[in-house]
Design a protein around this motif. Structure first.
Motif, PDB file in Angstrom:
ATOM      1  N   VAL A 163      81.321  56.237  30.335  1.00 25.77           N
ATOM      2  CA  VAL A 163      81.107  56.827  31.653  1.00 25.77           C
ATOM      3  C   VAL A 163      82.255  57.791  31.962  1.00 25.77           C
ATOM      4  O   VAL A 163      83.430  57.483  31.720  1.00 25.77           O
ATOM      5  CB  VAL A 163      81.035  55.732  32.748  1.00 25.77           C
ATOM      6  CG1 VAL A 163      80.881  56.344  34.126  1.00 25.77           C
ATOM      7  CG2 VAL A 163      79.902  54.767  32.444  1.00 25.77           C
ATOM      8  N   GLU A 164      81.908  58.952  32.504  1.00 28.85           N
ATOM      9  CA  GLU A 164      82.922  59.943  32.876  1.00 28.85           C
ATOM     10  C   GLU A 164      83.129  59.918  34.387  1.00 28.85           C
ATOM     11  O   GLU A 164      82.163  59.901  35.158  1.00 28.85           O
ATOM     12  CB  GLU A 164      82.491  61.346  32.432  1.00 28.85           C
ATOM     13  CG  GLU A 164      83.515  62.412  32.727  1.00 28.85           C
ATOM     14  CD  GLU A 164      83.125  63.791  32.211  1.00 28.85           C
ATOM     15  OE1 GLU A 164      83.996  64.671  32.194  1.00 28.85           O
ATOM     16  OE2 GLU A 164      81.945  63.985  31.827  1.00 28.85           O
ATOM     17  N   SER A 165      84.384  59.924  34.794  1.00 31.49           N
ATOM     18  CA  SER A 165      84.703  59.948  36.225  1.00 31.49           C
ATOM     19  C   SER A 165      84.440  61.328  36.807  1.00 31.49           C
ATOM     20  O   SER A 165      84.175  62.287  36.086  1.00 31.49           O
ATOM     21  CB  SER A 165      86.180  59.593  36.432  1.00 31.49           C
ATOM     22  OG  SER A 165      87.002  60.684  36.023  1.00 31.49           O
ATOM     23  N   ALA A 166      84.555  61.421  38.109  1.00 32.84           N
ATOM     24  CA  ALA A 166      84.502  62.729  38.764  1.00 32.84           C
ATOM     25  C   ALA A 166      85.732  63.519  38.329  1.00 32.84           C
ATOM     26  O   ALA A 166      86.767  62.949  37.948  1.00 32.84           O
ATOM     27  CB  ALA A 166      84.494  62.553  40.278  1.00 32.84           C
ATOM     28  N   LYS A 167      85.626  64.821  38.407  1.00 36.28           N
ATOM     29  CA  LYS A 167      86.760  65.679  38.044  1.00 36.28           C
ATOM     30  C   LYS A 167      87.837  65.590  39.116  1.00 36.28           C
ATOM     31  O   LYS A 167      87.544  65.408  40.302  1.00 36.28           O
ATOM     32  CB  LYS A 167      86.316  67.132  37.894  1.00 36.28           C
ATOM     33  CG  LYS A 167      85.336  67.375  36.776  1.00 36.28           C
ATOM     34  CD  LYS A 167      84.868  68.823  36.803  1.00 36.28           C
ATOM     35  CE  LYS A 167      83.668  69.032  35.918  1.00 36.28           C
ATOM     36  NZ  LYS A 167      83.080  70.357  36.113  1.00 36.28           N
ATOM     37  N   SER A 168      89.066  65.750  38.670  1.00 33.74           N
ATOM     38  CA  SER A 168      90.196  65.774  39.604  1.00 33.74           C
ATOM     39  C   SER A 168      90.132  67.042  40.460  1.00 33.74           C
ATOM     40  O   SER A 168      89.344  67.950  40.179  1.00 33.74           O
ATOM     41  CB  SER A 168      91.519  65.773  38.828  1.00 33.74           C
ATOM     42  OG  SER A 168      91.646  66.998  38.103  1.00 33.74           O
ATOM     43  N   ALA A 169      90.956  67.099  41.471  1.00 34.96           N
ATOM     44  CA  ALA A 169      91.099  68.338  42.235  1.00 34.96           C
ATOM     45  C   ALA A 169      91.617  69.406  41.289  1.00 34.96           C
ATOM     46  O   ALA A 169      92.346  69.110  40.328  1.00 34.96           O
ATOM     47  CB  ALA A 169      92.066  68.136  43.396  1.00 34.96           C
TER      48      ALA A 169
END
Length: 128
Positions: free
Chosen positions: A53-59
């Motif tokens: 699973v891939e997390s949301a992208k950082s700022a």
């Protein structure tokens, strides 16, 4: 670039201007981006991966490359500057190429220091 490890992450993906840069998740918390254009800004984001699973992208973090041009100075007679292509003659006066600053008479008796601040662009004085 480097970033802090994320708890439980087994890998990281790097994005430049929204495009993923790595084919498979990176095991380390660092990445070197090569082949960038001079004088260009880029925005980077990181995501972590774990259990498929891939997390949301950082700022986004923005970085910019430099022009790659290194300023240099030359002190010579105005005549020598014109002969070398750092300046041009206009009505008997030497004018710095690019900035068109008046250096004085175009002869061997006037000496000027020119700083080349960009390709083909000269100013009177030293490098900033």
């Amino acid at each position: 670039m480097t970033w802090n490890a994320s708890s439980g992450a087994t890998g990281y993906n790097v994005y430049r201007d929204g495009a993923k840069l790595n084919a498979t998740p990176l095991a380390s918390t660092g990445y070197t981006d090569g082949g960038l254009a001079a004088s260009t800004s880029y925005t980077y984001q990181i995501s972590s991966t774990g259990n498929g699973v891939e997390s949301a992208k950082s700022a986004g973090v923005t970085g910019a490359t430099t022009s790659g041009f290194v300023c240099s100075t030359t002190t010579a007679s105005n005549y020598a500057h014109v002969t070398a292509g750092r300046a041009h003659d206009s009505g008997g006066y030497a004018l710095a190429n690019g900035s068109n600053q008046n250096m004085g008479l175009n002869n061997t008796f006037y000496t000027t220091t020119l700083a080349q601040t960009a390709a083909g662009y000269y100013v009177i004085g030293n490098c900033p």
